[in-house]
Design a protein around this motif. Structure first.
Motif, PDB file in Angstrom:
ATOM      1  N   TYR A 198      43.588  49.378  28.946  1.00 30.53           N
ATOM      2  CA  TYR A 198      43.313  48.421  29.937  1.00 30.53           C
ATOM      3  C   TYR A 198      41.742  48.082  29.455  1.00 30.53           C
ATOM      4  CZ  TYR A 198      41.463  46.151  34.046  1.00 30.53           C
ATOM      5  OH  TYR A 198      41.005  45.653  35.039  1.00 30.53           O
ATOM      6  N   TRP A 199      40.875  48.892  29.174  1.00 29.53           N
ATOM      7  CA  TRP A 199      39.476  48.692  28.939  1.00 29.53           C
ATOM      8  C   TRP A 199      39.176  47.935  27.775  1.00 29.53           C
ATOM      9  CZ3 TRP A 199      37.317  48.619  33.415  1.00 29.53           C
ATOM     10  CH2 TRP A 199      37.583  49.256  34.404  1.00 29.53           C
ATOM     11  N   GLU A 253      31.187  38.596  40.105  1.00 29.73           N
ATOM     12  CA  GLU A 253      32.101  39.931  40.206  1.00 29.73           C
ATOM     13  C   GLU A 253      32.387  40.123  38.661  1.00 29.73           C
ATOM     14  OE1 GLU A 253      35.449  39.843  42.692  1.00 29.73           O
ATOM     15  OE2 GLU A 253      36.653  39.412  41.020  1.00 29.73           O
ATOM     16  N   ASP A 254      32.262  41.747  38.381  1.00 32.63           N
ATOM     17  CA  ASP A 254      33.026  42.108  37.142  1.00 32.63           C
ATOM     18  C   ASP A 254      34.635  42.206  37.417  1.00 32.63           C
ATOM     19  OD1 ASP A 254      33.904  43.401  34.922  1.00 32.63           O
ATOM     20  OD2 ASP A 254      32.402  45.070  34.875  1.00 32.63           O
ATOM     21  N   LYS A 258      37.169  42.727  35.756  1.00 34.59           N
ATOM     22  CA  LYS A 258      37.724  43.726  35.077  1.00 34.59           C
ATOM     23  C   LYS A 258      38.083  45.119  35.866  1.00 34.59           C
ATOM     24  CE  LYS A 258      35.954  45.432  31.091  1.00 34.59           C
ATOM     25  NZ  LYS A 258      35.665  45.585  29.674  1.00 34.59           N
ATOM     26  N   ARG A 259      36.879  45.301  36.904  1.00 36.22           N
ATOM     27  CA  ARG A 259      36.823  46.724  37.694  1.00 36.22           C
ATOM     28  C   ARG A 259      37.248  46.374  39.122  1.00 36.22           C
ATOM     29  NH1 ARG A 259      33.484  50.326  34.923  1.00 36.22           N
ATOM     30  NH2 ARG A 259      32.412  49.332  33.026  1.00 36.22           N
ATOM     31  N   GLU A 260      37.616  45.074  39.345  1.00 37.57           N
ATOM     32  CA  GLU A 260      37.974  44.730  40.691  1.00 37.57           C
ATOM     33  C   GLU A 260      39.219  45.327  41.034  1.00 37.57           C
ATOM     34  OE1 GLU A 260      39.844  42.919  43.743  1.00 37.57           O
ATOM     35  OE2 GLU A 260      40.558  42.493  41.870  1.00 37.57           O
ATOM     36  N   VAL A 296      42.896  45.763  38.714  1.00 33.42           N
ATOM     37  CA  VAL A 296      43.516  46.981  37.951  1.00 33.42           C
ATOM     38  C   VAL A 296      44.785  47.148  38.652  1.00 33.42           C
ATOM     39  CG1 VAL A 296      43.287  49.611  37.938  1.00 33.42           C
ATOM     40  CG2 VAL A 296      41.150  48.124  37.968  1.00 33.42           C
TER      41      VAL A 296
END
Length: 375
Positions: free
Chosen positions: A105-106, A128-129, A131-133, A137
């Motif tokens: 994912y990362w 907002e980041d 990718k971390r929301e 995910v």
């Protein structure tokens, strides 16, 4: 007939063992994501809503894009804007870069940022980041198990194929030997006060039957995406690069789209990456039902309309089914009731591998016990 059912039972067993964990994950994540929009309206209210000053009008899109670019950073290119036409809603600008060949994912998301602007003042409301929301995910877990596109997508695709076969074989195995009232009662009703073995068996068979149609629709629409059967084959249009200019006529384009679709709930405004790319604007007529949209392609330099898609009502039956694929998958085609149905179906889908495994496990233990008794 008994021999055929035995073969089907073996197919059902081994496909279930092979795909059970993935089906469990897909069911849970699908249930969580079913009401993601409604949950976001509650927990992300501070970034989605703003107060509207008296007599205020929205700033030009070109001006807001410059503010968003500065907030996100010049090294990250904005590719899309979500422009709500409801008063008091923010505009969202997105910058996203993927590495589709990466594992995990990362590594799949090189970056994924969103910035929410007050369209009346230009104020940055929230950055907002993404990718971390949480829901990003959850969606990635649902689509590729956080393994990236190549590996995860492959595993999910064929697990869903297995699940479709499991649903069909499950109905065959469930089918009553006779249709007498006593037999039908066992087939259609969960005996809640029974011992664990019987209760577990009923939960697997009876709930599997009642959720069959919903789960089949969800699985098949998921495979439509997975095998790229929803891609529309339209004539490719390009911007006229002989008219190259550093200024994109975003305000002109948005004005034309709004004039053509004045009742739009929100626009998805896609900025082109290639020099010959077009500005693609999707005008969604409903907040919930994504099939009700009109799509436009504009020349990125002149703002000229190059192509206009048909409204949903003008599409052929086959095209309507394709357009409705997402809404059928999520249940939003039936509104909140459909989403609730999808939520419950997701929970049942997650439970089927668990109850099925327990049936197999307990039968195995019983057979071992019999073998110990036999000389």
């Amino acid at each position: 007939m008994l021999k055929v059912k035995k073969i089907i039972g073996q197919i059902h067993l081994w496909l279930g063992l092979a795909s059970g964990l993935v089906v469990f994950i897909l069911g849970i994540t699908g249930a969580i994501y079913a009401f993601s929009d409604e949950i976001k309206e509650l927990i992300y209210k501070d970034r989605l809503q703003v107060s509207v000053p008296d007599g205020a009008v929205r700033l030009p899109l070109s001006q807001l894009k410059l503010i968003a670019e500065e907030a996100i950073g010049k090294d990250r290119k904005i590719s899309r804007a979500e422009l709500s036409q409801s008063p008091g809603r923010t505009y969202m600008f997105r910058a996203m870069k993927l590495n589709r060949k990466a594992f995990g994912y990362w590594n799949y998301y090189q970056y994924y940022d969103k910035v929410y602007l007050n369209p009346y003042t230009g104020q940055v409301v929230f950055k907002e980041d993404a990718k971390r929301e949480f829901f990003t995910v959850v969606l990635a877990l649902h689509m590729n198990l956080l393994l990236g596109n190549n590996v995860g997508h492959f595993v999910v695709r064929w697990s869903v194929v297995c699940f479709v076969i499991l649903l069909i074989s499950g109905i065959v195995l469930w089918w009553p030997k006779n249709w007498k009232p006593k037999q039908l009662k066992k087939s259609f009703k969960v005996k809640w006060n029974a011992k664990f073995k019987r209760l577990n068996y009923d939960l697997h068979n009876v709930l599997g039957f009642y959720s069959f149609l919903a789960l089949m629709v969800i699985a098949l629409t998921g495979l439509m995406w997975s095998f790229e059967l929803t891609t529309e084959n339209k004539a490719k249009v390009l911007s006229d690069t002989t008219q190259v200019s550093e200024i994109m006529p975003n305000d002109l384009i948005l004005g034309q789209a709004l004039k053509a679709s004045p009742r739009t709930a929100y626009f998805l405004y896609n900025f082109p990456s290639a020099n010959s790319g077009t500005v693609n604007v999707s005008a969604y007529q409903s907040e919930m039902r994504l099939y009700d949209r009109v799509q436009y392609k504009f020349d990125r330099y002149s703002g000229k309309l190059l192509q206009k898609g048909d409204a949903f009502g003008q599409l052929s039956l086959g095209a309507k089914v394709i357009a409705m694929n997402y809404d059928l998958h999520t249940g939003s085609v039936l509104g909140l009731g459909g989403k609730l149905l999808t939520f419950l179906a997701g929970l049942i889908a997650a439970g089927l591998p668990v109850t099925g495994f327990l049936i197999w496990w307990r039968r195995g233990k019983q057979l071992k016990g019999v073998n110990k008794i036999l000389p």
